[in-house]
Enzyme design. Structure first.
Site, short mmCIF file in Angstrom:
data_model
loop_
_atom_site.label_atom_id
_atom_site.label_comp_id
_atom_site.label_asym_id
_atom_site.label_seq_id
_atom_site.Cartn_x
_atom_site.Cartn_y
_atom_site.Cartn_z
N LYS A 1 0.83 -1.21 0.00
CA LYS A 1 0.00 0.00 0.00
C LYS A 1 0.86 1.25 0.00
O LYS A 1 0.57 2.22 -0.71
CB LYS A 1 -0.95 -0.02 1.21
CG LYS A 1 -2.08 -1.05 1.06
CD LYS A 1 -2.83 -1.32 2.35
CE LYS A 1 -3.78 -2.51 2.17
NZ LYS A 1 -4.40 -2.96 3.43
N GLN B 1 -4.13 -1.53 9.67
CA GLN B 1 -4.04 -2.85 9.04
C GLN B 1 -4.65 -3.91 9.95
O GLN B 1 -4.30 -4.02 11.12
CB GLN B 1 -2.56 -3.17 8.72
CG GLN B 1 -2.36 -4.51 8.03
CD GLN B 1 -2.99 -4.56 6.63
OE1 GLN B 1 -2.91 -3.60 5.88
NE2 GLN B 1 -3.63 -5.67 6.31
N ASP C 1 -10.49 3.81 4.56
CA ASP C 1 -10.61 2.36 4.40
C ASP C 1 -12.05 1.89 4.67
O ASP C 1 -12.37 0.72 4.46
CB ASP C 1 -9.62 1.68 5.36
CG ASP C 1 -9.27 0.25 4.95
OD1 ASP C 1 -9.34 -0.06 3.74
OD2 ASP C 1 -8.93 -0.55 5.84
#
Lengths: 282, 282
Positions: free
Chosen positions: A55, A99, A122
């Protein structure tokens, strides 16, 4: 026998990333600072390390600054929440990615809720789930949002169609169903407790497989001409759909890899640029 | 011809209110203060005035103090948000109910989000919707929560059953579907854009009609033996289900009135007492 047309997520994702890079460059020129995504990693799970690094690389190529925060595996919920609140309050940070997974001893939900909704690129907060569900402005969960973009790119209008979502995870199944519902599909959620999965899938004009069971959905269960979205990832690049049998029945199908997969990061990058633009008012 | 058994919401609601009253009395004795529900009314819409008064009366009878805030129709979003934030911060207030509708010039969503989740006993915030959706602890929307209580009271276990929800409002259709999904039903959302509503409803072991169209669901669309929940309210005490034809096919059915209706206030009172108990740590 005719074969389904492939939905090329790699090409679509590339276009979205290119456009995001242009917007990022424009924004950097106009404001003097590049969009910034903060990535937060707890512990050293090898797969998570790889994902985060990927990412970050993709951010850099798109002209997005990434600020990486690495926390030890022993980090407490309170410490993680504190870090995420600091990033939420930091005007130099436009988007925040925590994450997953964070470790069993951490209350992941409490951590997610410490992310300011306007930086939740996200799409993991309660607020983002609700705005997706109610068709309100906000950030989408990246894979579900990417799936809707794929449908749009191939002129599949969900309105009035029967969509069957197999899987009900917080980050994939539930939000993609809500996004399809907001786009006027008649949506059915199937899952491990569904009694006759084949019968339910056979009703679908649009199937979204998002359950993580290799080749669970077979061609015989696909209504001829249906659109098949395979969001499953299983070891060995195997999807949740049995591609070889499904491709003979579907009208459109996503390959694995190269279908849904690339759309996730593309959506993340796009939303990070959007977040920066909104926060900077440009 | 056999007839469906009636699901008596009036009797169940009475039991829930009696039990809530006992808990309220116990809590008052132990802490010296009764549970308190703040009701907020904007403007003088006659139906809203009636609803709020009814809720206050029911609170009083259950030993719940109600604090009523009446705001003029010209109240701005900022003023309403300010009022709701004050109530959220006030330790003497345990639950908050903002009577819908608030007037078109007000951002109702902004107002709802000003209610602290731990006082959202009406289940209208993003956080409450998400906790319902993810099967997490929190308050439920009152009518959806009441419907699940009715199912439980009549030993209808949603797990593995096909549930069809007709309607997708933020306060009724969407949350009741999510609650059924969290209880392991295979859930289909139908709505005004659904192409063949009859076919979809015929698949249902559990039908929840929540759309506000008189007698939309007819007996011929009910699978024999299905459980039929009519959450529709239309002028003249007419539900969304054509009762006379549906009662001959269903195994269980809610009458209108006396089915779902009484469950809504019962759930509100129960959640207000629960909120007070949690806030006071007893």
């Amino acid at each position: 026998m005719t074969q389904a047309r492939l939905m090329d997520g790699t090409a679509l994702a590339r276009r979205i990333v290119e456009e995001s890079a242009k917007r990022a460059a424009d924004l950097t020129e106009r404001t003097g600072s590049a969009p910034c995504l903060a990535t937060v990693l707890v512990g050293e799970d090898p797969a998570s390390v790889t994902y985060v690094r990927m990412k970050q690389n993709r951010c850099r190529k798109a002209g997005i600054v990434s600020r990486h925060v690495e926390l030890p595996a022993a980090t407490t919920t309170a410490e993680l929440v504190g870090t995420l609140r600091e990033l939420s309050a930091d005007p130099a940070v436009n988007g925040i990615l925590l994450q997953h997974p964070v470790g069993d001893h951490i209350d992941e939900r409490a951590a997610f809720e410490a992310i300011a909704p306007e930086k939740d690129v996200d799409g993991v907060t309660f607020a983002s789930f609700a705005t997706m569900s109610f068709g309100l402005p906000g950030f989408v969960s990246c894979t579900p949002g990417g799936i809707l973009r794929l449908l749009d790119a191939y002129d599949v209008d969900p309105a009035g169609k029967r969509a069957v979502v197999v899987g009900r995870s917080a980050i994939l199944g539930k939000p993609v169903g809500m996004l399809l519902l907001a786009r006027d599909a008649t949506v059915t959620y199937c899952h491990s407790r569904t009694q006759d999965l084949s019968a339910a899938v056979r009703e679908a004009d649009i199937v979204v497989a998002a359950v993580g069971r290799p080749r669970l959905i077979r061609g015989q269960d696909i209504k001829p001409g249906a659109v098949v979205i395979d969001a499953g990832y299983n070891p060995g690049n195997i999807g949740d759909v049995d591609f070889d049998s499904a491709v003979a029945r579907a009208s459109l199908i996503t390959p694995v890899p190269g279908g849904v997969g690339p759309m996730t990061i593309a959506t993340l990058l796009e939303q990070t640029v959007t977040a920066a633009a909104r926060q900077l008012g440009v």
